[in-house]
Design a protein around this motif. Sequence first.
Motif, PDB file in Angstrom:
ATOM      1  N   MET A   1       1.158  -1.216   0.085  1.00 17.95           N
ATOM      2  CA  MET A   1       0.247  -0.172  -0.008  1.00 17.95           C
ATOM      3  C   MET A   1       1.312   1.392  -0.045  1.00 17.95           C
ATOM      4  O   MET A   1       2.195   1.318   0.973  1.00 17.95           O
ATOM      5  CB  MET A   1      -0.440  -0.130   1.015  1.00 17.95           C
ATOM      6  CG  MET A   1      -1.758  -1.443   1.074  1.00 17.95           C
ATOM      7  SD  MET A   1      -3.353  -1.002   0.187  1.00 17.95           S
ATOM      8  CE  MET A   1      -3.406  -3.070   0.670  1.00 17.95           C
ATOM      9  N   ARG A   2       0.169   2.860  -0.690  1.00 18.49           N
ATOM     10  CA  ARG A   2       1.592   3.739  -0.978  1.00 18.49           C
ATOM     11  C   ARG A   2       0.504   4.214  -1.013  1.00 18.49           C
ATOM     12  O   ARG A   2      -0.670   4.302  -1.874  1.00 18.49           O
ATOM     13  CB  ARG A   2       2.691   4.045  -2.165  1.00 18.49           C
ATOM     14  CG  ARG A   2       2.038   3.485  -3.264  1.00 18.49           C
ATOM     15  CD  ARG A   2       3.406   3.322  -4.129  1.00 18.49           C
ATOM     16  NE  ARG A   2       2.968   2.844  -5.480  1.00 18.49           N
ATOM     17  CZ  ARG A   2       3.330   1.913  -6.252  1.00 18.49           C
ATOM     18  NH1 ARG A   2       4.177   1.117  -5.865  1.00 18.49           N
ATOM     19  NH2 ARG A   2       3.213   1.630  -7.560  1.00 18.49           N
ATOM     20  N   LEU A   3       0.791   5.505  -1.054  1.00 21.34           N
ATOM     21  CA  LEU A   3      -0.064   6.962  -1.225  1.00 21.34           C
ATOM     22  C   LEU A   3       0.843   7.274  -2.512  1.00 21.34           C
ATOM     23  O   LEU A   3       1.756   7.190  -2.825  1.00 21.34           O
ATOM     24  CB  LEU A   3       0.843   7.437  -0.338  1.00 21.34           C
ATOM     25  CG  LEU A   3      -0.240   8.555   1.681  1.00 21.34           C
ATOM     26  CD1 LEU A   3       0.169   9.747   1.777  1.00 21.34           C
ATOM     27  CD2 LEU A   3      -2.018   8.548   0.655  1.00 21.34           C
ATOM     28  N   VAL A   4      -0.268   7.571  -3.626  1.00 13.61           N
ATOM     29  CA  VAL A   4      -0.135   8.077  -4.681  1.00 13.61           C
ATOM     30  C   VAL A   4       0.611   9.287  -4.900  1.00 13.61           C
ATOM     31  O   VAL A   4       0.245  10.678  -4.056  1.00 13.61           O
ATOM     32  CB  VAL A   4      -1.482   8.336  -5.675  1.00 13.61           C
ATOM     33  CG1 VAL A   4      -1.543   9.013  -6.735  1.00 13.61           C
ATOM     34  CG2 VAL A   4      -2.194   6.645  -5.717  1.00 13.61           C
ATOM     35  N   ALA A   5       1.401   8.936  -5.748  1.00 11.83           N
ATOM     36  CA  ALA A   5       1.931   9.834  -5.959  1.00 11.83           C
ATOM     37  C   ALA A   5       2.817  11.386  -7.438  1.00 11.83           C
ATOM     38  O   ALA A   5       3.751  11.872  -7.071  1.00 11.83           O
ATOM     39  CB  ALA A   5       4.116   9.923  -4.507  1.00 11.83           C
ATOM     40  N   ASP A   6       2.968  10.391  -7.711  1.00  8.42           N
ATOM     41  CA  ASP A   6       2.650  10.442  -9.297  1.00  8.42           C
ATOM     42  C   ASP A   6       1.742  10.514 -10.066  1.00  8.42           C
ATOM     43  O   ASP A   6       0.520   9.399 -10.184  1.00  8.42           O
ATOM     44  CB  ASP A   6       4.326   9.839  -9.988  1.00  8.42           C
ATOM     45  CG  ASP A   6       4.082   8.676 -10.025  1.00  8.42           C
ATOM     46  OD1 ASP A   6       3.612   8.005 -10.365  1.00  8.42           O
ATOM     47  OD2 ASP A   6       5.358   7.881  -9.760  1.00  8.42           O
ATOM     48  N   ALA A   7       2.090  10.776 -11.593  1.00  8.12           N
ATOM     49  CA  ALA A   7       0.580  10.585 -12.498  1.00  8.12           C
ATOM     50  C   ALA A   7       0.976   9.015 -12.796  1.00  8.12           C
ATOM     51  O   ALA A   7      -0.547   8.786 -13.527  1.00  8.12           O
ATOM     52  CB  ALA A   7       1.182  11.145 -13.734  1.00  8.12           C
ATOM     53  N   GLN A   8       1.612   8.933 -13.157  1.00 13.25           N
ATOM     54  CA  GLN A   8       1.850   6.793 -13.272  1.00 13.25           C
ATOM     55  C   GLN A   8       0.819   6.708 -12.539  1.00 13.25           C
ATOM     56  O   GLN A   8      -0.178   4.981 -12.690  1.00 13.25           O
ATOM     57  CB  GLN A   8       3.354   6.617 -13.168  1.00 13.25           C
ATOM     58  CG  GLN A   8       3.297   5.117 -13.939  1.00 13.25           C
ATOM     59  CD  GLN A   8       4.267   4.558 -13.957  1.00 13.25           C
ATOM     60  OE1 GLN A   8       5.400   5.449 -13.605  1.00 13.25           O
ATOM     61  NE2 GLN A   8       4.310   3.305 -14.226  1.00 13.25           N
ATOM     62  N   ASP A   9       0.742   6.804 -10.905  1.00 14.03           N
ATOM     63  CA  ASP A   9       0.223   5.787 -10.051  1.00 14.03           C
ATOM     64  C   ASP A   9      -1.439   6.154  -9.950  1.00 14.03           C
ATOM     65  O   ASP A   9      -2.262   5.407 -10.081  1.00 14.03           O
ATOM     66  CB  ASP A   9       0.656   5.983  -8.807  1.00 14.03           C
ATOM     67  CG  ASP A   9       1.723   5.193  -8.391  1.00 14.03           C
ATOM     68  OD1 ASP A   9       2.053   4.375  -8.840  1.00 14.03           O
ATOM     69  OD2 ASP A   9       2.230   5.450  -6.944  1.00 14.03           O
ATOM     70  N   LEU A  10      -1.102   7.483 -10.261  1.00 17.61           N
ATOM     71  CA  LEU A  10      -3.037   8.056 -10.341  1.00 17.61           C
ATOM     72  C   LEU A  10      -3.230   7.344 -11.908  1.00 17.61           C
ATOM     73  O   LEU A  10      -4.521   7.149 -11.702  1.00 17.61           O
ATOM     74  CB  LEU A  10      -2.892   9.230 -10.316  1.00 17.61           C
ATOM     75  CG  LEU A  10      -4.731  10.128 -10.305  1.00 17.61           C
ATOM     76  CD1 LEU A  10      -5.229   9.770  -9.292  1.00 17.61           C
ATOM     77  CD2 LEU A  10      -3.960  11.794 -10.185  1.00 17.61           C
ATOM     78  N   ALA A  11      -2.900   7.188 -12.620  1.00 17.27           N
ATOM     79  CA  ALA A  11      -3.648   6.913 -13.771  1.00 17.27           C
ATOM     80  C   ALA A  11      -3.888   5.100 -13.252  1.00 17.27           C
ATOM     81  O   ALA A  11      -5.088   4.509 -13.935  1.00 17.27           O
ATOM     82  CB  ALA A  11      -2.649   7.050 -15.145  1.00 17.27           C
ATOM     83  N   ALA A  12      -3.071   4.293 -12.900  1.00 20.34           N
ATOM     84  CA  ALA A  12      -3.092   3.275 -12.189  1.00 20.34           C
ATOM     85  C   ALA A  12      -4.298   2.950 -11.858  1.00 20.34           C
ATOM     86  O   ALA A  12      -5.296   1.707 -12.094  1.00 20.34           O
ATOM     87  CB  ALA A  12      -2.166   2.270 -12.328  1.00 20.34           C
ATOM     88  N   ALA A  13      -4.856   3.508 -10.608  1.00 24.03           N
ATOM     89  CA  ALA A  13      -5.560   3.987 -10.101  1.00 24.03           C
ATOM     90  C   ALA A  13      -7.390   4.307 -10.416  1.00 24.03           C
ATOM     91  O   ALA A  13      -8.193   3.390 -10.571  1.00 24.03           O
ATOM     92  CB  ALA A  13      -5.390   5.396  -8.593  1.00 24.03           C
ATOM     93  N   TYR A  14      -7.041   5.310 -11.115  1.00 20.88           N
ATOM     94  CA  TYR A  14      -8.528   5.341 -12.015  1.00 20.88           C
ATOM     95  C   TYR A  14      -8.782   4.048 -13.200  1.00 20.88           C
ATOM     96  O   TYR A  14     -10.192   3.953 -13.264  1.00 20.88           O
ATOM     97  CB  TYR A  14      -7.766   6.628 -13.342  1.00 20.88           C
ATOM     98  CG  TYR A  14      -7.890   7.897 -12.301  1.00 20.88           C
ATOM     99  CD1 TYR A  14      -8.349   7.783 -11.307  1.00 20.88           C
ATOM    100  CD2 TYR A  14      -6.658   9.104 -13.192  1.00 20.88           C
ATOM    101  CE1 TYR A  14      -8.450   9.490 -10.799  1.00 20.88           C
ATOM    102  CE2 TYR A  14      -7.101  10.460 -12.567  1.00 20.88           C
ATOM    103  CZ  TYR A  14      -7.687  10.726 -11.270  1.00 20.88           C
ATOM    104  OH  TYR A  14      -7.474  11.548 -10.770  1.00 20.88           O
ATOM    105  N   ALA A  15      -7.581   3.522 -13.600  1.00 19.07           N
ATOM    106  CA  ALA A  15      -8.180   2.247 -14.921  1.00 19.07           C
ATOM    107  C   ALA A  15      -8.585   1.004 -13.761  1.00 19.07           C
ATOM    108  O   ALA A  15      -9.543   0.760 -14.573  1.00 19.07           O
ATOM    109  CB  ALA A  15      -6.402   1.971 -15.221  1.00 19.07           C
ATOM    110  N   LEU A  16      -7.727   1.080 -12.879  1.00 14.66           N
ATOM    111  CA  LEU A  16      -8.787   0.167 -11.459  1.00 14.66           C
ATOM    112  C   LEU A  16      -9.862   0.606 -11.605  1.00 14.66           C
ATOM    113  O   LEU A  16     -10.609  -0.744 -11.523  1.00 14.66           O
ATOM    114  CB  LEU A  16      -7.939  -0.178 -10.602  1.00 14.66           C
ATOM    115  CG  LEU A  16      -8.463  -1.118  -9.713  1.00 14.66           C
ATOM    116  CD1 LEU A  16      -9.000  -2.533 -10.107  1.00 14.66           C
ATOM    117  CD2 LEU A  16      -7.660  -1.683  -8.440  1.00 14.66           C
TER     118      LEU A  16
END
Length: 295
Positions: A1-16
């Motif tokens: 588990m990690r806090l989203v810190a960059d655009a790549q992580d945020l894009a992965a969260a949105y995709a899921l």
Amino acid sequence: MRLVADAQDLAAAYALRTCVFVEEQGVPAELERDAFDALSRHVLAVDAEGDAVATGRIAPDGRIGRLAVRADRRGRGIGEAMLRALLDAARDAGLATTYLHAQLQAMQLYARAGFVAEGPRFEEAGILHRTMRRHAGSAFAVDDMEAAVDTTVTLIASARRRLWLRTRDLDPGLFDHPDVLAALRGFSTSARGASVRILLQDPATVQRRGTPLLALAQRLPSVFELRAAVDPVDREFAGAFLVNDAGGFHVRTLGNRIDGEAATDLSGRARQLAQQFAPVWERSRACSEFRALGI
């Protein structure tokens, strides 16, 4: 588990989220993303290959939402781990109260974490929900039977192994409510070493009236124990309370009234109530008359 810190992580969260909410549950895409995304803290869980398996967010006002677990990873405790991570993020942000709109089928998950349901069911994006709220380190008022039922369900669901109940006559309307009975059945059959100790002030009334809880206790005698207060001082006790071993309680100054004070995260007060219960339990008698009923 990690806090989203960059655009790549945020894009992965949105995709899921799109996969779970839009494609799987049929939520309109225009409702799944909203203005709170830019204001919220997002948490992401990835597997050993770096693929997103769970995500969630917490808004500045303490609302937890968009909690999604990939379909092939459900049933492994990932949702509960994600929820704990979001609660940690809330604590780090100084948020003592958190809330969420829980899909009905997910309410048990949130109850185990100390969230208490409130208010009626409502529809959101075509799916039935209820609001649930968690007060970290503080108590809240319980004013009516509906609130008492919702609080009791959470206290049972969030218990680890122990429940202590002191009641006059098993409170008709509360401990015979279907939701409370379902929570007790779930706790008694799923918690390893589960124990429910029930201390009655008026066993004669319980015996005369009968209740589904007695039938459940008779079927699971290794979990449920019932005793009756016999000491004159103990019998004068006017209140009632339910306590669990996870820092939760519901205390009523007058046991013939349903209103009182409750908490799901006040371990010091919960320990005091459990310690108050223990000596009275030891000097009380077993309710052998209930076994004789054959109920």
